[in-house]
Design a protein around this motif. Structure first.
Motif, PDB file in Angstrom:
ATOM      1  N   GLN A  18       5.567   3.180  13.709  1.00  0.00           N
ATOM      2  CA  GLN A  18       4.190   2.948  13.275  1.00  0.00           C
ATOM      3  C   GLN A  18       3.570   1.677  13.864  1.00  0.00           C
ATOM      4  OE1 GLN A  18       5.484   3.962   8.956  1.00  0.00           O
ATOM      5  NE2 GLN A  18       3.324   4.458   9.033  1.00  0.00           N
ATOM      6  N   HIS A 110      13.681   5.835  10.056  1.00  0.00           N
ATOM      7  CA  HIS A 110      12.405   5.941   9.321  1.00  0.00           C
ATOM      8  C   HIS A 110      11.597   7.092   9.928  1.00  0.00           C
ATOM      9  CE1 HIS A 110       9.283   3.587   6.793  1.00  0.00           C
ATOM     10  NE2 HIS A 110       8.713   4.726   7.134  1.00  0.00           N
ATOM     11  N   ASN A 153      14.939   6.132   5.375  1.00  0.00           N
ATOM     12  CA  ASN A 153      13.710   5.999   4.603  1.00  0.00           C
ATOM     13  C   ASN A 153      13.272   7.349   4.038  1.00  0.00           C
ATOM     14  OD1 ASN A 153      11.147   4.391   3.947  1.00  0.00           O
ATOM     15  ND2 ASN A 153      10.324   6.199   5.001  1.00  0.00           N
ATOM     16  N   GLU A 154      13.024   7.386   2.753  1.00  0.00           N
ATOM     17  CA  GLU A 154      12.458   8.555   2.075  1.00  0.00           C
ATOM     18  C   GLU A 154      13.069   9.883   2.522  1.00  0.00           C
ATOM     19  OE1 GLU A 154       8.165   8.453   2.237  1.00  0.00           O
ATOM     20  OE2 GLU A 154       8.074   6.782   0.819  1.00  0.00           O
ATOM     21  N   THR A 180       1.875  12.325   5.048  1.00  0.00           N
ATOM     22  CA  THR A 180       1.453  11.294   4.087  1.00  0.00           C
ATOM     23  C   THR A 180      -0.039  11.299   3.779  1.00  0.00           C
ATOM     24  OG1 THR A 180       1.184   9.696   5.884  1.00  0.00           O
ATOM     25  CG2 THR A 180       3.319   9.714   4.754  1.00  0.00           C
ATOM     26  N   GLN A 267       9.796   3.455  -3.584  1.00  0.00           N
ATOM     27  CA  GLN A 267       8.556   3.470  -2.806  1.00  0.00           C
ATOM     28  C   GLN A 267       7.517   4.206  -3.629  1.00  0.00           C
ATOM     29  OE1 GLN A 267      10.748   2.494   1.115  1.00  0.00           O
ATOM     30  NE2 GLN A 267       9.624   4.369   1.409  1.00  0.00           N
ATOM     31  N   TYR A 269       3.222   4.736  -4.647  1.00  0.00           N
ATOM     32  CA  TYR A 269       1.809   4.556  -4.298  1.00  0.00           C
ATOM     33  C   TYR A 269       0.880   5.079  -5.379  1.00  0.00           C
ATOM     34  CZ  TYR A 269       3.511   3.409   0.327  1.00  0.00           C
ATOM     35  OH  TYR A 269       4.156   2.789   1.372  1.00  0.00           O
ATOM     36  N   GLU A 319       8.534  -0.280  -0.825  1.00  0.00           N
ATOM     37  CA  GLU A 319       7.150  -0.002  -0.414  1.00  0.00           C
ATOM     38  C   GLU A 319       6.277   0.146  -1.646  1.00  0.00           C
ATOM     39  OE1 GLU A 319       6.458   3.268   2.284  1.00  0.00           O
ATOM     40  OE2 GLU A 319       8.188   2.742   3.530  1.00  0.00           O
ATOM     41  N   TRP A 357       3.811  -2.511   1.274  1.00  0.00           N
ATOM     42  CA  TRP A 357       3.483  -1.683   2.427  1.00  0.00           C
ATOM     43  C   TRP A 357       2.008  -1.843   2.678  1.00  0.00           C
ATOM     44  CZ3 TRP A 357       6.374   0.755   5.992  1.00  0.00           C
ATOM     45  CH2 TRP A 357       5.665   1.502   6.954  1.00  0.00           C
ATOM     46  N   GLU A 364      -0.635   5.695  10.833  1.00  0.00           N
ATOM     47  CA  GLU A 364      -0.257   6.410   9.610  1.00  0.00           C
ATOM     48  C   GLU A 364       0.066   7.872   9.944  1.00  0.00           C
ATOM     49  OE1 GLU A 364       0.566   5.334   6.672  1.00  0.00           O
ATOM     50  OE2 GLU A 364       0.691   7.297   5.741  1.00  0.00           O
ATOM     51  N   TRP A 365       1.160   8.065  10.645  1.00  0.00           N
ATOM     52  CA  TRP A 365       1.706   9.392  10.928  1.00  0.00           C
ATOM     53  C   TRP A 365       0.631  10.418  11.321  1.00  0.00           C
ATOM     54  CZ3 TRP A 365       6.376   8.398  12.004  1.00  0.00           C
ATOM     55  CH2 TRP A 365       7.052   7.398  11.303  1.00  0.00           C
ATOM     56  N   PHE A 372      -3.369   0.239   5.519  1.00  0.00           N
ATOM     57  CA  PHE A 372      -2.519  -0.272   4.431  1.00  0.00           C
ATOM     58  C   PHE A 372      -2.189  -1.755   4.615  1.00  0.00           C
ATOM     59  CE2 PHE A 372      -1.343   4.246   4.022  1.00  0.00           C
ATOM     60  CZ  PHE A 372      -1.062   4.385   2.679  1.00  0.00           C
TER      61      PHE A 372
HETATM   62  C1  BGC Z   1       6.313   5.908   4.394  1.00  0.00           C
HETATM   63  C2  BGC Z   1       5.472   5.083   5.341  1.00  0.00           C
HETATM   64  C3  BGC Z   1       4.009   5.458   5.178  1.00  0.00           C
HETATM   65  C4  BGC Z   1       3.609   5.091   3.760  1.00  0.00           C
HETATM   66  C5  BGC Z   1       2.145   5.259   3.444  1.00  0.00           C
HETATM   67  C6  BGC Z   1       5.698   6.135   3.052  1.00  0.00           C
HETATM   68  O1  BGC Z   1       5.761   7.500   2.796  1.00  0.00           O
HETATM   69  O2  BGC Z   1       7.607   5.406   4.318  1.00  0.00           O
HETATM   70  O3  BGC Z   1       5.946   5.296   6.627  1.00  0.00           O
HETATM   71  O4  BGC Z   1       3.196   4.870   6.123  1.00  0.00           O
HETATM   72  O5  BGC Z   1       4.362   5.850   2.847  1.00  0.00           O
HETATM   73  O6  BGC Z   1       1.744   6.572   3.456  1.00  0.00           O
END
Ligand code: BGC
Length: 406
Positions: A18, A110, A153-154, A180, A267, A269, A319, A357, A364-365, A372
């Motif tokens: 990223q 990741h 990661n995840e 994401t 992690q 959000y 995160e 994060w 962002e993928w 962020f």
């Molecule tokens: C991931 C990150 C991603 C972030 C925000 C997570 O799922 O580990 O790579 O950028 O969330 O969407």
């Protein structure tokens, strides 16, 4: 005034694909060129060359920890061909973190794979755990001085991505969906049609994680864990048993597989509901973030409490953050999230640190829109100029005081 435990780690997280740029030997790089509607990572924010600036800004703010990743595709661009220069690059990063007094938290995988590994079926290849273990063994050579290692990661989001790819291969799915970004497709209610990661796929990742855990411990003495995406799931009335099933497949399966690890990464959000059909898509709301998720800073406390109750392992928040163009909102979100984290700690959760994060606005993928970062980057300038946002200074102050004032 809310005090955090002595020695609490305060920092920010990034992931190699990223931020680094030109990750030419990875499966994502190959995919980005082929899928319509997907933005390219390109130079990303050229952190491959600017990592010293990034770490200096982080350290100067008052933060004491930096989570970054090692890109497998740069270490082993062709199967069996190890790049000594690649290894040396990441060793320099570890050295720089230590020189600045930062605690490095290092992620070994990741979301991205070397292209050759993906072409062999990625983690669906029965030989994957052994192949991953070979890479991890190679990397242990440069991990001296690193106390915290994240194998993967995840894995729960990765399992979901593996399922999407399988569906595309089988022709059941022909539209790309960012893993994401909610609603990133013309299909209606995309979130409803994101596949729940089946434990059958997840088991491949569990096997790979277990294959490397002791290798890392024996060769480095680091603490080893993995990080799980937590959706702070709740049930709609009457759907409590459905919640347990859905949460098992999305999260608890991966939390249970952490048994025997040294820590667990949380992690978080946002929060989401479960009804009889599974995950309820985030409702449309003006407060939704730039990735389409509900504004739910309270999710962090919920995610940490659930993870602590389920695993009993020391928790590292690896995160937490918000995609927003409004930095004041980032501060509000983070303050509220830390309030919830403090409550979870007061209720008994063993939490070792909080890593935001992300350090930088980044790729962002498949998208550049959702920001962020605690730092913005001018990607049109030759030097990829870094501009710290007020949120970086704010979080750095919290770190210096090791406490939050309301
Ligand atoms: C991931 C990150 C991603 C972030 C925000 C997570 O799922 O580990 O790579 O950028 O969330 O969407």
């Amino acid at each position: 005034m809310m005090k955090f435990p002595e020695g609490f780690l305060w920092g920010a997280s990034t992931a190699p694909h990223q931020i680094e740029g030109n990750n030419l030997s990875s499966d994502w790089w190959a995919r980005e060129g082929l899928v319509p509607g997907m933005e390219l990572s390109g130079d990303a924010v050229d952190s491959y060359h600017h990592y010293r600036d990034d770490m200096r800004l982080l350290a100067e703010s008052g933060l004491n920890t930096y989570r970054f990743g090692i890109e497998w595709a740069r270490i082993e661009p062709r199967e069996g061909q190890i790049s000594r220069a690649g290894l040396a690059h990441y060793r320099r990063m570890i050295d720089e973190a230590l020189r600045l007094g930062l605690t490095p938290v290092v992620t070994l995988h990741h979301f991205t794979n070397p292209r050759w590994f993906a072409e062999q079926g990625g983690f669906l290849n029965p030989a994957a755990p052994a192949i991953f273990a070979r890479y991890v063994t190679t990397v242990t050579e440069i991990l001296d001085g690193v106390d915290w290692v994240i194998t993967m990661n995840e894995p729960n989001m990765l399992a979901m991505m593996m399922m999407l790819q399988e569906q595309m291969r089988a022709g059941q799915q022909n539209e790309w969906q960012s893993p994401t970004v909610e609603g990133d497709s013309s299909r209606d209610q995309i979130a409803a049609s994101l596949p729940t990661p089946s434990p059958e796929f997840g088991q491949r990742l569990v096997d790979a994680h277990h294959a490397v855990r002791d290798i890392i411990r024996e060769r480095t003495g680091a603490r080893v864990g993995w990080t799980v995406a937590n959706q702070a799931l709740t049930s709609t009335p009457g759907n409590e048993s459905r919640l347990i099933e859905v949460r098992h497949d999305w999260e608890d399966f991966y939390l249970d597989a952490a048994s025997g690890d040294d820590f667990i990464g949380v992690q978080s959000y946002s929060s989401q509901q479960v009804d009889e059909n599974g995950l309820v898509p985030h409702p449309d709301h003006p407060d939704n973030t730039l990735v389409g998720t509900a504004y739910r800073p309270d999710a962090l406390g919920m995610a940490v409490s659930h993870t602590w109750e389920r695993t009993g392992l020391p928790v590292l928040v690896t995160e937490n953050g918000i995609a927003t163009a409004d930095d004041a909102r980032r501060i509000d979100y983070t303050r509220a999230a830390l309030n919830g984290l403090h409550e979870a700690i007061a209720a008994g959760a063993d939490v070792r640190g909080y890593l935001h994060w992300s350090l930088l606005d980044n790729f962002e993928w498949g998208h550049w829109g959702p920001t962020f970062g605690l730092i913005s980057v001018d990607r049109t300038s030759l030097n990829f100029d870094r501009h710290p946002k007020p949120s970086l200074g704010w979080l750095g102050d919290v770190a210096r005081r090791n406490s939050l004032t309301n």
